[in-house]
Design an enzyme around this catalytic site. Sequence first.
Site, mmCIF file in Angstrom:
data_model
loop_
_atom_site.group_PDB
_atom_site.id
_atom_site.type_symbol
_atom_site.label_atom_id
_atom_site.label_comp_id
_atom_site.label_asym_id
_atom_site.label_seq_id
_atom_site.Cartn_x
_atom_site.Cartn_y
_atom_site.Cartn_z
ATOM 1 N N ALA A 10 0.887 -1.126 -0.048
ATOM 2 C CA ALA A 10 -0.091 -0.185 -0.224
ATOM 3 C C ALA A 10 0.952 1.342 0.143
ATOM 4 O O ALA A 10 0.594 2.287 -0.513
ATOM 5 C CB ALA A 10 -1.022 -0.006 1.410
ATOM 6 N N LYS A 12 3.949 1.743 -1.489
ATOM 7 C CA LYS A 12 4.552 2.105 -2.903
ATOM 8 C C LYS A 12 3.228 2.396 -3.817
ATOM 9 O O LYS A 12 3.438 3.385 -4.281
ATOM 10 C CB LYS A 12 4.863 0.537 -3.521
ATOM 11 C CG LYS A 12 6.415 -0.069 -2.839
ATOM 12 C CD LYS A 12 6.790 -1.218 -3.813
ATOM 13 C CE LYS A 12 7.896 -1.433 -3.090
ATOM 14 N NZ LYS A 12 8.717 -2.885 -3.877
ATOM 15 N N ASP A 71 11.310 -3.162 -8.828
ATOM 16 C CA ASP A 71 12.230 -3.860 -7.712
ATOM 17 C C ASP A 71 13.155 -2.888 -7.131
ATOM 18 O O ASP A 71 13.741 -2.095 -7.783
ATOM 19 C CB ASP A 71 12.775 -5.136 -8.507
ATOM 20 C CG ASP A 71 13.164 -6.144 -7.563
ATOM 21 O OD1 ASP A 71 12.535 -6.356 -6.598
ATOM 22 O OD2 ASP A 71 14.298 -6.447 -7.659
ATOM 23 N N SER A 72 13.018 -2.953 -6.027
ATOM 24 C CA SER A 72 14.026 -1.839 -5.241
ATOM 25 C C SER A 72 14.475 -2.463 -4.097
ATOM 26 O O SER A 72 14.257 -3.716 -3.673
ATOM 27 C CB SER A 72 13.240 -0.721 -4.762
ATOM 28 O OG SER A 72 12.078 -0.983 -3.976
ATOM 29 N N TYR A 156 14.215 -0.299 5.117
ATOM 30 C CA TYR A 156 15.483 0.256 5.688
ATOM 31 C C TYR A 156 15.525 1.786 5.930
ATOM 32 O O TYR A 156 16.408 2.385 6.208
ATOM 33 C CB TYR A 156 16.639 -0.060 4.690
ATOM 34 C CG TYR A 156 16.650 -1.644 4.449
ATOM 35 C CD1 TYR A 156 17.223 -2.315 5.686
ATOM 36 C CD2 TYR A 156 16.149 -2.191 3.627
ATOM 37 C CE1 TYR A 156 17.344 -3.646 5.475
ATOM 38 C CE2 TYR A 156 16.177 -3.642 3.492
ATOM 39 C CZ TYR A 156 16.874 -4.242 4.200
ATOM 40 O OH TYR A 156 16.964 -5.671 4.014
ATOM 41 N N HIS A 182 14.990 7.229 -4.656
ATOM 42 C CA HIS A 182 14.964 6.344 -5.803
ATOM 43 C C HIS A 182 13.790 6.111 -6.568
ATOM 44 O O HIS A 182 13.658 6.223 -7.663
ATOM 45 C CB HIS A 182 15.782 5.176 -5.314
ATOM 46 C CG HIS A 182 15.032 4.436 -4.323
ATOM 47 N ND1 HIS A 182 14.526 5.062 -3.170
ATOM 48 C CD2 HIS A 182 14.867 2.932 -4.238
ATOM 49 C CE1 HIS A 182 14.168 3.953 -2.381
ATOM 50 N NE2 HIS A 182 14.098 2.833 -3.129
ATOM 51 N N ARG A 183 12.907 5.685 -5.738
ATOM 52 C CA ARG A 183 11.479 5.244 -6.417
ATOM 53 C C ARG A 183 10.868 6.454 -7.007
ATOM 54 O O ARG A 183 10.263 6.490 -8.216
ATOM 55 C CB ARG A 183 10.426 4.410 -5.601
ATOM 56 C CG ARG A 183 9.311 3.917 -6.160
ATOM 57 C CD ARG A 183 8.471 3.093 -5.086
ATOM 58 N NE ARG A 183 9.174 2.107 -4.645
ATOM 59 C CZ ARG A 183 9.875 1.956 -3.475
ATOM 60 N NH1 ARG A 183 9.684 2.956 -2.519
ATOM 61 N NH2 ARG A 183 10.433 0.746 -3.156
#
Length: 198
Positions: A10, A12, A71-72, A156, A182-183
Amino acid sequence: MKLLLATHNAKKLGELRRVVTDQQLPYEVLGLDELPAYPEPAENERTFEGNALIKSRACAAATGLPALADDSGIEVDLLNNMPGVRSARWAGPGASDQANLDLLIAQLADTAEADRTARFVCAVAYTHPDGTEHVLRATMEGHLVSTPRGANGFGYDPIFVAEGNTRTNAELTPAEKDAISHRGRAVRAMLQWLVRRG
C-alpha cells in the site's frame, strides 16, 4: 487511462498515486488488491531490472492492462552491495521489515558510520499488453546510521540518511521523501516517458 502497479504494498501504491496527482497526469492507478488475483511469478533474477520486468510482464499478461512494476532495495558498500535484490528477504523468506532491519544493523555494528555508505536502488519496468516495454533505474546515495530514527517510510528507511540530509528517510515527510527517493525519481521519469509516448 488505467495504469496498474504490480504490488500489494500500500505504501508503494500511495507513492505512485501521489506522483501522478502532483504531476496532474491522466492516470487512474490501481494496485493488485483491486483486481482478481492471478499466479504471481517468482522474483528470481539477479538484477533489479530483471525482477521488475518479470512482474510487469506477468501483470500485463494476466490483466490486459498496462502495468508498472518496481524492484528496489538497498546496496551497502561494506557488504559488497548486498542485500541488493535480496533486500526484502535479507533475514530469510517471509521476513518482516523489522527482522531485515535488525539483521542489517547487527551486521554493521562494529563499523564506523563514515564507512557505511549505501544507496537505495529502484528499477521500474513498464509492459503494455501490445508488447511494448521500457525499464528505468534510479538511485539515492547516502549512508547508514546505527540507531533507527523516525516513524515514516518503510523497510530500511529508519537507518538511511540521504546525501545532503541529516534526517533519516523515516524522519522525512512523504512529500520530502518522494522528491529525492530512488523510487520517486524512477517513477517520475517513467511517467514522463509515458506522456511523451502518448
